[in-house]
Design an enzyme around this catalytic site. Structure first.
Site, PDB file in Angstrom:
ATOM      1  N   HIS A 189      21.666   1.474  12.799  1.00 35.47           N
ATOM      2  CA  HIS A 189      23.256   2.032  13.309  1.00 35.47           C
ATOM      3  C   HIS A 189      23.634   1.854  14.698  1.00 35.47           C
ATOM      4  CE1 HIS A 189      22.980   4.476   9.447  1.00 35.47           C
ATOM      5  NE2 HIS A 189      21.694   4.763   9.566  1.00 35.47           N
ATOM      6  N   ASN A 213       0.978  -1.291   0.133  1.00 34.72           N
ATOM      7  CA  ASN A 213      -0.178   0.001   0.079  1.00 34.72           C
ATOM      8  C   ASN A 213       0.718   1.295   0.100  1.00 34.72           C
ATOM      9  OD1 ASN A 213      -2.443   1.784   0.261  1.00 34.72           O
ATOM     10  ND2 ASN A 213      -3.230   0.193   1.636  1.00 34.72           N
TER      11      ASN A 213
END
Length: 188
Positions: free
Chosen positions: A110, A80
């Protein structure tokens, strides 16, 4: 009118998909026909993308495979609006999966101590999975076949097959990261 719109999109994809394959150095592989809307962005920054059957996307989707990442999407998958899939290791999405609007899948994050360092772990989503709007699927997660991920959930652990998963918690500090912790530890 809707049939005409989808017919035009399929015709455009007969041009777009082979062109994308050639321009990417064949790092992008797809069977035809596809229903990839013109507003979908497909990026290959050194990775590979394989569409194993018909993929239907709405506008605003980002499908990205970077740094030798391998992204495989099965047949009859629906993404979607504004779905974002960013792959640096491996992301697999099984056939018949439906993804709601504004869903994010990241197989990496990270390191908190060294922000330039990327930590990654594969994501595997089974067949016939339904992922509700606004859900976030993070690195190292496996979601079993026929499972449902509730809207707004943040998935950080494996979800067994045939399970409804809901993760709505109040914000709080659970644990402070120690300076010497490995970035691949996700609290398992």
């Amino acid at each position: 009118m809707r049939k005409v719109k989808y017919g035009i999109i399929i015709l455009l994809n007969y041009i777009y998909v082979p062109l994308k394959c050639i321009l990417s150095g064949f790092h992008f592989h797809a069977t035809l026909p596809q229903l990839i809307t013109p507003g979908t962005k497909i990026e290959m920054g050194g990775g590979r993308i394989s569409l194993l059957g018909r993929l239907h996307t709405e506008s605003g989707c980002l499908i990205s495979s970077r740094n030798n990442g391998k992204l495989k999407i099965g047949s009859r998958v629906y993404l979607n609006r504004n779905t974002m899939i960013v792959c640096r290791d491996s992301v697999e999405i099984g056939s018949g999966t439906t993804v709601g609007p504004n869903v994010m899948l990241y197989d990496h994050d990270h390191d908190l101590q060294n922000r330039g360092r990327i930590c990654s772990s594969p994501i595997s989503i089974g067949e016939n999975v339904w992922i509700g709007g606004g859900a976030i699927i993070l690195k190292g997660v496996t979601i079993g076949n026929n499972s449902v991920i509730a809207a707004g959930s943040i998935v950080t652990r494996n979800v067994p097959a045939n399970t409804i998963y809901m993760n709505h918690i109040e914000p709080r500090i659970v644990k402070r990261k120690e300076a010497n912790e490995d970035c691949n530890n996700h609290g398992e």
